[in-house]
Enzyme design. Structure first.
Site, PDB file in Angstrom:
ATOM      1  N   SER A 121       0.788  -1.297  -0.059  1.00 12.29           N
ATOM      2  CA  SER A 121       0.029   0.099   0.082  1.00 12.29           C
ATOM      3  C   SER A 121       1.058   1.293  -0.002  1.00 12.29           C
ATOM      4  O   SER A 121       0.291   2.439   0.413  1.00 12.29           O
ATOM      5  CB  SER A 121      -1.042   0.098   1.264  1.00 12.29           C
ATOM      6  OG  SER A 121      -1.805  -1.132   1.254  1.00 12.29           O
TER       7      SER A 121
ATOM      8  N   THR B 152       6.835   1.503   1.937  1.00 10.43           N
ATOM      9  CA  THR B 152       8.404   2.174   1.620  1.00 10.43           C
ATOM     10  C   THR B 152       8.378   3.402   1.261  1.00 10.43           C
ATOM     11  O   THR B 152       9.205   4.260   1.653  1.00 10.43           O
ATOM     12  CB  THR B 152       9.294   1.157   0.564  1.00 10.43           C
ATOM     13  OG1 THR B 152       9.122  -0.287   0.776  1.00 10.43           O
ATOM     14  CG2 THR B 152      10.362   1.460   0.554  1.00 10.43           C
TER      15      THR B 152
ATOM     16  N   THR C   8       4.898  -1.561  10.392  1.00 10.12           N
ATOM     17  CA  THR C   8       4.276  -2.998  10.424  1.00 10.12           C
ATOM     18  C   THR C   8       2.813  -2.874   9.667  1.00 10.12           C
ATOM     19  O   THR C   8       2.514  -1.712   9.252  1.00 10.12           O
ATOM     20  CB  THR C   8       3.674  -2.854  12.305  1.00 10.12           C
ATOM     21  OG1 THR C   8       3.463  -4.355  12.249  1.00 10.12           O
ATOM     22  CG2 THR C   8       2.523  -1.912  12.273  1.00 10.12           C
ATOM     23  N   HIS C   9       2.646  -4.339   9.266  1.00 11.22           N
ATOM     24  CA  HIS C   9       1.542  -4.606   8.452  1.00 11.22           C
ATOM     25  C   HIS C   9       0.387  -5.183   9.575  1.00 11.22           C
ATOM     26  O   HIS C   9      -0.486  -5.444   8.885  1.00 11.22           O
ATOM     27  CB  HIS C   9       1.760  -5.502   7.382  1.00 11.22           C
ATOM     28  CG  HIS C   9       2.559  -5.004   6.376  1.00 11.22           C
ATOM     29  ND1 HIS C   9       2.555  -3.737   5.705  1.00 11.22           N
ATOM     30  CD2 HIS C   9       3.834  -5.492   5.921  1.00 11.22           C
ATOM     31  CE1 HIS C   9       3.494  -3.618   4.886  1.00 11.22           C
ATOM     32  NE2 HIS C   9       4.508  -4.827   4.903  1.00 11.22           N
TER      33      HIS C   9
ATOM     34  N   ARG D 115      -4.596   1.972   0.542  1.00 14.42           N
ATOM     35  CA  ARG D 115      -4.481   1.796  -0.893  1.00 14.42           C
ATOM     36  C   ARG D 115      -5.866   1.260  -1.238  1.00 14.42           C
ATOM     37  O   ARG D 115      -6.126  -0.055  -0.665  1.00 14.42           O
ATOM     38  CB  ARG D 115      -3.148   1.270  -1.444  1.00 14.42           C
ATOM     39  CG  ARG D 115      -2.829   1.299  -2.909  1.00 14.42           C
ATOM     40  CD  ARG D 115      -1.833   0.648  -3.379  1.00 14.42           C
ATOM     41  NE  ARG D 115      -1.395   0.811  -4.752  1.00 14.42           N
ATOM     42  CZ  ARG D 115      -0.381   0.219  -5.412  1.00 14.42           C
ATOM     43  NH1 ARG D 115       0.404  -0.597  -4.519  1.00 14.42           N
ATOM     44  NH2 ARG D 115      -0.248   0.277  -6.684  1.00 14.42           N
TER      45      ARG D 115
ATOM     46  N   SER E  25      -0.822  -5.791  -6.905  1.00 15.73           N
ATOM     47  CA  SER E  25       0.489  -5.738  -6.286  1.00 15.73           C
ATOM     48  C   SER E  25       1.031  -6.998  -5.495  1.00 15.73           C
ATOM     49  O   SER E  25       2.172  -7.402  -5.309  1.00 15.73           O
ATOM     50  CB  SER E  25       0.754  -4.327  -5.720  1.00 15.73           C
ATOM     51  OG  SER E  25       1.978  -3.992  -5.136  1.00 15.73           O
TER      52      SER E  25
ATOM     53  N   THR F  55      11.431  11.332  -3.086  1.00 13.83           N
ATOM     54  CA  THR F  55      10.593  10.156  -2.798  1.00 13.83           C
ATOM     55  C   THR F  55       9.759   9.879  -3.948  1.00 13.83           C
ATOM     56  O   THR F  55       8.711   9.074  -3.755  1.00 13.83           O
ATOM     57  CB  THR F  55       9.729  10.306  -1.476  1.00 13.83           C
ATOM     58  OG1 THR F  55       9.006  11.527  -1.756  1.00 13.83           O
ATOM     59  CG2 THR F  55      10.741  10.583  -0.404  1.00 13.83           C
TER      60      THR F  55
ATOM     61  N   PHE G  46       8.578   7.951  -7.335  1.00 19.50           N
ATOM     62  CA  PHE G  46       8.612   6.450  -7.576  1.00 19.50           C
ATOM     63  C   PHE G  46       9.861   6.195  -8.294  1.00 19.50           C
ATOM     64  O   PHE G  46      10.533   5.205  -8.231  1.00 19.50           O
ATOM     65  CB  PHE G  46       7.341   5.956  -8.393  1.00 19.50           C
ATOM     66  CG  PHE G  46       7.402   4.306  -8.620  1.00 19.50           C
ATOM     67  CD1 PHE G  46       7.172   3.278  -7.613  1.00 19.50           C
ATOM     68  CD2 PHE G  46       7.884   3.970  -9.863  1.00 19.50           C
ATOM     69  CE1 PHE G  46       7.053   2.242  -7.852  1.00 19.50           C
ATOM     70  CE2 PHE G  46       7.774   2.589  -9.989  1.00 19.50           C
ATOM     71  CZ  PHE G  46       7.697   1.756  -9.126  1.00 19.50           C
TER      72      PHE G  46
ATOM     73  N   LYS H  25       5.395  -0.913 -10.759  1.00 23.32           N
ATOM     74  CA  LYS H  25       4.768   0.183 -11.243  1.00 23.32           C
ATOM     75  C   LYS H  25       4.419   1.590 -10.479  1.00 23.32           C
ATOM     76  O   LYS H  25       4.408   2.549 -10.993  1.00 23.32           O
ATOM     77  CB  LYS H  25       3.330  -0.198 -11.867  1.00 23.32           C
ATOM     78  CG  LYS H  25       3.908  -1.262 -12.968  1.00 23.32           C
ATOM     79  CD  LYS H  25       2.469  -1.534 -13.931  1.00 23.32           C
ATOM     80  CE  LYS H  25       2.772  -2.289 -15.110  1.00 23.32           C
ATOM     81  NZ  LYS H  25       1.744  -2.833 -15.787  1.00 23.32           N
TER      82      LYS H  25
END
EC number: 2.8.2.1
Length: 296
Positions: free
Chosen positions: A49, A52, A108-109, A131, A139, A228, A230, A259
């Site tokens: 989502s 990073t 964390t996730h 996201r 993804s 930052t 992409f 992407k």
């Protein structure tokens, strides 16, 4: 002693009812007992989502846009993942966090129910980036193709079925986003949307700056946006995960940063898959005012 081959391509392991990556699921009591510090900043996302991306943004904001300071180490050391454990391969998230000076940034996730209670007790600031589910599913599928810590994803169609039933790492996307959205009513949580950040990064980064009580001028903001982006991050070995051993992440199967757009799901969903997804989505999201855009 656990070796890398003992944790690669293993089935997910249930922790309090939530499927967790096998390598991360051992010694879970250490995660539960983790002692946060009051000035810790926690970044939370459902996988794939923009974790990073927001991690590097937060690091740059905290360092006033100083690019050289932000090159001090790889992203996994600057912003350790709380639950990360790669036996025999690298420092765990917990070990890295013990080394890092305050204010620490931790990512964390984990769903709300698995967050160590010390983060709530210390009233730590939390940034949640969400996201849209369709792009996340696509993804996540590609991520599981190249990430050998995850079970093999099977075909795209098979994977989508697992995603819709929450039979993927970290469980249901629906439950994750809904519970974190609700939690912001009683806790200092900045809730951001990936699509908004793609559309207007300056506006969204300003929210981060205010939330972290920083004061940065437009020139610094523009520098953060540039570094930052992409394109810049995809080519930056400090953040694109090429620093991890190829036995863990096989970039020949799919790159970690693939992407970075909104709307790529249209290249993968069949009409039937889209109709089924929309029906389940409508049912799952009927009780919340939380809304997502699937393109910008």
């Amino acid at each position: 002693m656990t070796s890398p081959k003992d944790v690669l391509r293993k089935n997910l392991k249930l922790i309090h009812g939530c499927p967790i990556t096998y390598a991360f699921a051992n010694n879970w009591e250490k995660i539960e007992q983790f002692q946060s510090r009051p000035d810790d900043i926690m970044i939370v996302t459902y996988p794939k989502s923009g974790t990073t991306w927001i991690s590097e943004i937060v690091d740059m904001v905290l360092h006033d846009g100083d690019v050289e300071k932000c090159k001090r180490d790889v992203i996994t050391a600057k912003v350790p993942m709380l639950e990360l454990a790669l036996p025999g391969l690298r420092t765990s998230g917990l070990e890295q966090l013990e080394k890092n000076p305050s204010p620490r940034v931790v990512k964390t996730h984990l769903p709300i129910d698995l967050i160590p209670k010390s983060f709530w007790e210390n009233n730590c600031k939390i940034i949640y980036l969400a996201r849209n589910a369709k792009d996340v599913a696509v993804s996540f599928y590609h991520f599981d193709l190249m990430n050998n810590l995850q079970p093999l994803p099977g075909t795209w169609g098979e994977y989508l079925e697992k995603f819709l039933t929450g039979n993927v790492a970290y469980g249901s996307w629906f439950n994750h986003v809904k519970s974190w959205w609700k939690k912001k009513e009683g806790h200092p949580i900045l809730f951001l949307f990936y699509e908004d950040m793609k559309e207007n990064p300056k506006q969204e980064i300003k929210k981060v700056v205010r939330f972290l009580e920083k004061n940065l001028d437009d020139e610094i903001l523009d520098k953060i946006i540039y570094h930052t982006s992409f394109e810049m991050m995809k080519d930056n070995p400090l953040v694109n995960y090429t620093h991890l051993p190829s036995e863990v992440m096989d970039h020949s199967k799919s790159s970690f940063m693939r992407k970075g757009i909104a709307g790529d799901w249209k290249n993968y969903f069949t009409v039937a898959q889209n109709e089924k997804f929309d029906a389940i989505y409508k049912k799952e999201m009927s009780e919340t005012e939380l809304q997502f855009r699937t393109e910008i």
